[in-house]
Write a protein that holds these residues in place. Structure first.
Motif, short mmCIF file in Angstrom:
data_model
loop_
_atom_site.label_atom_id
_atom_site.label_comp_id
_atom_site.label_asym_id
_atom_site.label_seq_id
_atom_site.Cartn_x
_atom_site.Cartn_y
_atom_site.Cartn_z
N ARG A 1 -14.86 -0.85 -7.62
CA ARG A 1 -15.38 0.41 -8.13
C ARG A 1 -14.73 1.61 -7.46
NH1 ARG A 1 -20.36 3.10 -6.96
NH2 ARG A 1 -21.12 1.29 -5.81
N HIS A 2 -14.26 1.45 -6.23
CA HIS A 2 -13.77 2.59 -5.47
C HIS A 2 -12.25 2.60 -5.26
CE1 HIS A 2 -17.64 4.35 -4.49
NE2 HIS A 2 -18.10 3.16 -4.17
N ALA A 3 -11.56 1.54 -5.58
CA ALA A 3 -10.13 1.43 -5.26
C ALA A 3 -9.25 1.85 -6.43
CB ALA A 3 -9.80 0.00 -4.85
N VAL B 1 0.87 -1.18 0.00
CA VAL B 1 0.00 0.00 0.00
C VAL B 1 0.90 1.23 0.00
CG1 VAL B 1 -1.82 1.28 1.18
CG2 VAL B 1 -1.78 -1.23 1.31
N ARG B 2 0.73 2.07 -1.01
CA ARG B 2 1.53 3.29 -1.11
C ARG B 2 0.77 4.47 -0.52
NH1 ARG B 2 1.72 0.72 -6.10
NH2 ARG B 2 3.71 -0.32 -6.55
N GLU B 3 1.52 5.47 -0.11
CA GLU B 3 0.91 6.67 0.46
C GLU B 3 -0.10 7.26 -0.54
OE1 GLU B 3 1.07 8.81 3.95
OE2 GLU B 3 3.06 8.11 3.38
N GLY B 4 -1.29 7.56 -0.04
CA GLY B 4 -2.31 8.20 -0.85
C GLY B 4 -3.16 7.28 -1.69
N GLU B 5 -2.97 5.97 -1.57
CA GLU B 5 -3.76 5.01 -2.34
C GLU B 5 -5.00 4.56 -1.59
OE1 GLU B 5 -1.34 2.18 -5.32
OE2 GLU B 5 -1.03 1.71 -3.21
N VAL B 6 -5.95 4.06 -2.37
CA VAL B 6 -7.02 3.21 -1.84
C VAL B 6 -6.77 1.83 -2.41
CG1 VAL B 6 -9.48 2.77 -1.70
CG2 VAL B 6 -8.66 5.13 -1.75
#
Length: 266
Positions: free
Chosen positions: A219-221, A37-42
């Motif tokens: 849908r949201h990631a 998981v990178r900074e700023g990701e969903v």
């Protein structure tokens, strides 16, 4: 509202490498899980019931010992910390905050007392608590209207809002949510995801969301990782995974087209 699938190419905030977990010294729940998981990701963590999503999230917050679980191989690092060697309260103060499956509000406490508990876990000052309460109430007006009510008397959707609000009181850098849509009406789910998406877009909050509702998660990631039987079997941009025939057939309820290749490794 749907996120852009482009995320900032920052260094990994969270990294899971070849993680294996056993319960009671015998029951193997994860057999090779990988996740970044990178900074700023969903990032969406998806898979069927029993795939190992909750176990993985427990490992990320170092909660496994409370469940008679332990990491038998692999490693989890968050913001440079070795998670297995870091107390959960230290992780929380470092910005890794989770919302467990099932909401877990303190039923006998008021909504506001539940929220304040989240700030106290971070060590917030009185002024910070007031600032953060105002922020949470602005995000969740229904909580503001019921701030003095016992949390145990709230609806399921309101309890989920309270649990998320309590987590936000800890000013997370990485917010981890386990099945936030479970048991909730579609309208409530859309409201919750709209707020989460807005926090990511406007404030850069990093999100890791475990969901059995794969269609909703993709849908949201920005990106997604698929777990099957405790193993990461597929990862990539969410928009691209939505278009794969194998993902459609296995998780989105679409008829499967002829397969030319197995799932690519995560």
């Amino acid at each position: 509202m749907t996120l852009s699938t482009e995320a900032a190419p920052d260094a990994a905030l969270l990294r899971v490498e070849a993680l294996e977990v056993v319960y009671g010294g015998a029951v193997r729940a994860l057999v090779g899980a990988d996740l970044t998981v990178r900074e700023g990701e969903v990032v969406a963590l998806v898979g069927a019931n029993g795939a190992g999503k909750t176990t993985l999230l427990r490992a990320l917050s170092n909660l496994l010992p409370a469940m008679r679980g332990q990491v038998s191989a692999g490693r989890v690092t968050y913001a440079g910390l070795d998670v297995a060697r870091t107390r959960t309260d230290v992780l929380v103060r470092s910005g890794l905050v989770g919302v467990l499956e099932g909401r877990h509000c303190f039923g006998g406490l008021s909504v506001e007392e539940n929220l304040i508990a989240g700030g106290l876990g971070r060590g917030s000052s009185r002024a910070d608590l007031r600032t953060d309460l105002d922020r949470v109430y602005a995000l969740f007006p229904r909580l503001a209207a019921k701030r003095g009510n016992p949390a145990g008397l709230l609806s399921g959707g309101e309890q989920q809002m309270a649990a998320i609000g309590r987590a936000l009181m800890g000013r997370p850098r990485l917010l981890i949510l386990d099945e936030p849509s479970m048991g909730l009406a579609p309208k409530v789910v859309e409201d919750i995801y709209r707020i989460l998406v807005g926090l990511n877009r406007d404030q850069g909050l990093t999100l890791l969301v475990a969901e059995q509702n794969v269609r909703l998660a993709l849908r949201h990631a920005h990106r997604a990782v698929v777990l099957e039987n405790g193993r990461s079997v597929l990862s990539g941009r969410a928009a691209e995974l939505r278009e794969r025939d194998d993902v459609k057939a296995s998780y989105l309820g679409a008829a499967q087209a002829p397969r030319t290749a197995e799932l690519s490794p995560a």
